[in-house]
Design a protein around this motif. Sequence first.
Motif, PDB file in Angstrom:
ATOM      1  N   HIS A 215      71.698 -20.348  33.716  1.00  0.00           N
ATOM      2  CA  HIS A 215      72.163 -18.985  33.978  1.00  0.00           C
ATOM      3  C   HIS A 215      71.333 -17.997  33.152  1.00  0.00           C
ATOM      4  CE1 HIS A 215      74.797 -15.464  34.199  1.00  0.00           C
ATOM      5  NE2 HIS A 215      75.446 -16.067  35.187  1.00  0.00           N
TER       6      HIS A 215
ATOM      7  N   ARG B 213      72.122 -15.358  31.547  1.00  0.00           N
ATOM      8  CA  ARG B 213      72.763 -14.991  30.280  1.00  0.00           C
ATOM      9  C   ARG B 213      72.659 -16.115  29.262  1.00  0.00           C
ATOM     10  NH1 ARG B 213      72.387  -9.767  30.374  1.00  0.00           N
ATOM     11  NH2 ARG B 213      73.768  -8.726  31.862  1.00  0.00           N
ATOM     12  N   GLU B 214      72.674 -17.351  29.726  1.00  0.00           N
ATOM     13  CA  GLU B 214      72.460 -18.477  28.827  1.00  0.00           C
ATOM     14  C   GLU B 214      71.049 -18.438  28.263  1.00  0.00           C
ATOM     15  OE1 GLU B 214      75.381 -21.703  31.105  1.00  0.00           O
ATOM     16  OE2 GLU B 214      73.274 -21.505  31.680  1.00  0.00           O
TER      17      GLU B 214
ATOM     18  N   LYS C  73      77.700 -10.779  26.275  1.00  0.00           N
ATOM     19  CA  LYS C  73      77.339 -10.779  27.703  1.00  0.00           C
ATOM     20  C   LYS C  73      77.419 -12.194  28.282  1.00  0.00           C
ATOM     21  CE  LYS C  73      74.353  -6.714  27.388  1.00  0.00           C
ATOM     22  NZ  LYS C  73      72.961  -6.218  27.356  1.00  0.00           N
ATOM     23  N   PHE C  74      76.954 -13.166  27.513  1.00  0.00           N
ATOM     24  CA  PHE C  74      77.068 -14.568  27.942  1.00  0.00           C
ATOM     25  C   PHE C  74      78.530 -14.949  28.123  1.00  0.00           C
ATOM     26  CE2 PHE C  74      78.354 -18.565  25.882  1.00  0.00           C
ATOM     27  CZ  PHE C  74      77.943 -19.477  26.848  1.00  0.00           C
TER      28      PHE C  74
ATOM     29  N   GLU D 248      81.106 -13.169  28.804  1.00  0.00           N
ATOM     30  CA  GLU D 248      81.732 -12.556  29.965  1.00  0.00           C
ATOM     31  C   GLU D 248      81.248 -13.187  31.273  1.00  0.00           C
ATOM     32  OE1 GLU D 248      84.187 -10.436  29.740  1.00  0.00           O
ATOM     33  OE2 GLU D 248      84.015 -10.525  27.549  1.00  0.00           O
ATOM     34  N   ALA D 249      80.013 -13.700  31.287  1.00  0.00           N
ATOM     35  CA  ALA D 249      79.427 -14.219  32.532  1.00  0.00           C
ATOM     36  C   ALA D 249      79.587 -15.718  32.709  1.00  0.00           C
ATOM     37  CB  ALA D 249      77.938 -13.855  32.582  1.00  0.00           C
ATOM     38  N   CYS D 250      79.741 -16.456  31.623  1.00  0.00           N
ATOM     39  CA  CYS D 250      79.712 -17.921  31.690  1.00  0.00           C
ATOM     40  C   CYS D 250      80.958 -18.509  31.033  1.00  0.00           C
ATOM     41  CB  CYS D 250      78.462 -18.459  30.975  1.00  0.00           C
ATOM     42  SG  CYS D 250      76.905 -17.830  31.624  1.00  0.00           S
ATOM     43  N   ARG D 251      81.769 -19.156  31.808  1.00  0.00           N
ATOM     44  CA  ARG D 251      82.981 -19.742  31.250  1.00  0.00           C
ATOM     45  C   ARG D 251      82.624 -20.970  30.408  1.00  0.00           C
ATOM     46  NH1 ARG D 251      87.928 -18.491  31.312  1.00  0.00           N
ATOM     47  NH2 ARG D 251      89.472 -20.047  30.687  1.00  0.00           N
TER      48      ARG D 251
END
Length: 549
Positions: A459, A461-462, A501-502, A504-507
């Motif tokens: 991802h 964000r990752e 940000k990560f 919020e985007a990646c569970r």
Amino acid sequence: MTPALLAELVRAAASDVLSRRGLDLAALPVDVGVERPRNPDHGDYATNVAMRTAKKAGVAPRDLAGWLVEELASREGIASAEVAGPGFINLRLAADAQGGILTETLAAAGSYGTGDEYSGLNVNLEFVSANPTGPLHLGHTRWAAVGDALGRVLSARGAKVTREYYFNDAGGQISRFVESLVAAAKGEPTPENGYGGAYIGEIAAQVVAAEPGALALPDAERDEVFRKVGVDLMFTEIKRALHAFGTDFDVWFHERSLHDSGAVEVAVQRLKDTGNLYFADGAWWLRSTDEGDDKDRPVIKSDGTPAYIAGDLAYFLDKRTRGFDLLIYMLGADHHGYIARLRATAAAFGDSPDVVEVLIGQMVNLFRDGQPVRMSKRAGTAVSMDDLVEAVGVDAARYTLIRSSVDSTLDIDLDLISRHTNDNPVHYVRYAHARLASLARNAAELGLEPSTAFGLLEHPREGDLIRTIGEFPTVVASAAELREPHRVARYLEQLAGAYHKFYEACRVLPKGDEEPTELHRVRINLCIAARQVFANGLGLLGVSAPERM
């Protein structure tokens, strides 16, 4: 693949390209660098090695960049490479290669960000060094925070650092301090050019309590009692305030000892014997104009008494005799003239002026409700260290004082740094660590073991978080080299942004009854690495990394 390893790969690929095409290998710079582009659409990293090499190699930069792109695209770990502009090369890493950053971070743990480029360098770091005539004010407080952080950063990169406080307990300011104490003890007004504020009355009362008959002594004996006891009390108070602020010193050096031991006379005589002082107008002078001073400075005045700089000469010699390779002086905004004087001192003793570094710090202004906060009732003339700590706490005070370059005047909004909101930088950074600590506790409760299958982290964000983690060692090295610990604070704010940000985007953790996957487990490891960097970075600033907020 860490940025350092990527730079090595780029250099190796460039060397192969030059060799195959019969071009001069000497054209290739030693320090091939990679950096993250401002626009993430341009790739994960960029390098200007083709532009730096082409002219010496006798080829066009874009041609060399094109050949290098073909070579890099074939290398393991490189997902793509492309030419940009006049010869830049944009690179994207494969996810599993990028995971090397996390492998290094997790393996290094608490030592991640350290280095050895200053190994063997013995540094004397002198900072604060306030006169023992009053509480530490905001300027001193800024140096206490920044100086301590600089010592931590230099130590992290291999230097042996001695933190030293030069205690100015000789000279005219001490005489005025004593006069002020005696006047307060007698109930008389503060003398002209004396020291005011409630603390003077408090110390005077303590002197009288400790030495009940002091006021009845002949003037000279009385003044010596008030000097000795009063200065000791002020010094104890300064030490207490600094320790409470998280700043401790290895050496507390008394200026008076230089005069009492004869060190001043020895240093002056040595410079006379070597011809590094000259005699004119009845006085002995140091040629400080040779190092950029606006005028030469008298060392021994025409009346035969030593000028203030005589103590500086002896103090420099004492430091060098103790084996220090580099002397860093952190001085206030009104001390610009000392740069040339201290460099001239080094030159006079036969040293390179470069063994001396002088950092000048600018003033600090406090604001509350948009209005300047100017007065401290106890200090009388300025807001003190204790005032700031009482208002916002040690962590917020230290972080706020460190996060801006000391070259600029610092305006502090007390309302802002007291808020538990994301517009407060210290809260923003410390909250990221607390959030990660909470996540680790939750993962442990679920029995989730972290995974090292970093190739699953695809991802955007990752990737951004991983690459930001990878920058930490370079940031610490740069902060040490430039003597700018604020770079660590600003980096932590970038890291916090990347992490939030990560998040919020990646569970990271499975939701409800959802079965945990390998991706959940590897994201846990990413979070462990991020938390480690926050802890290491905050540690370099002397700011706590909270488990809960």
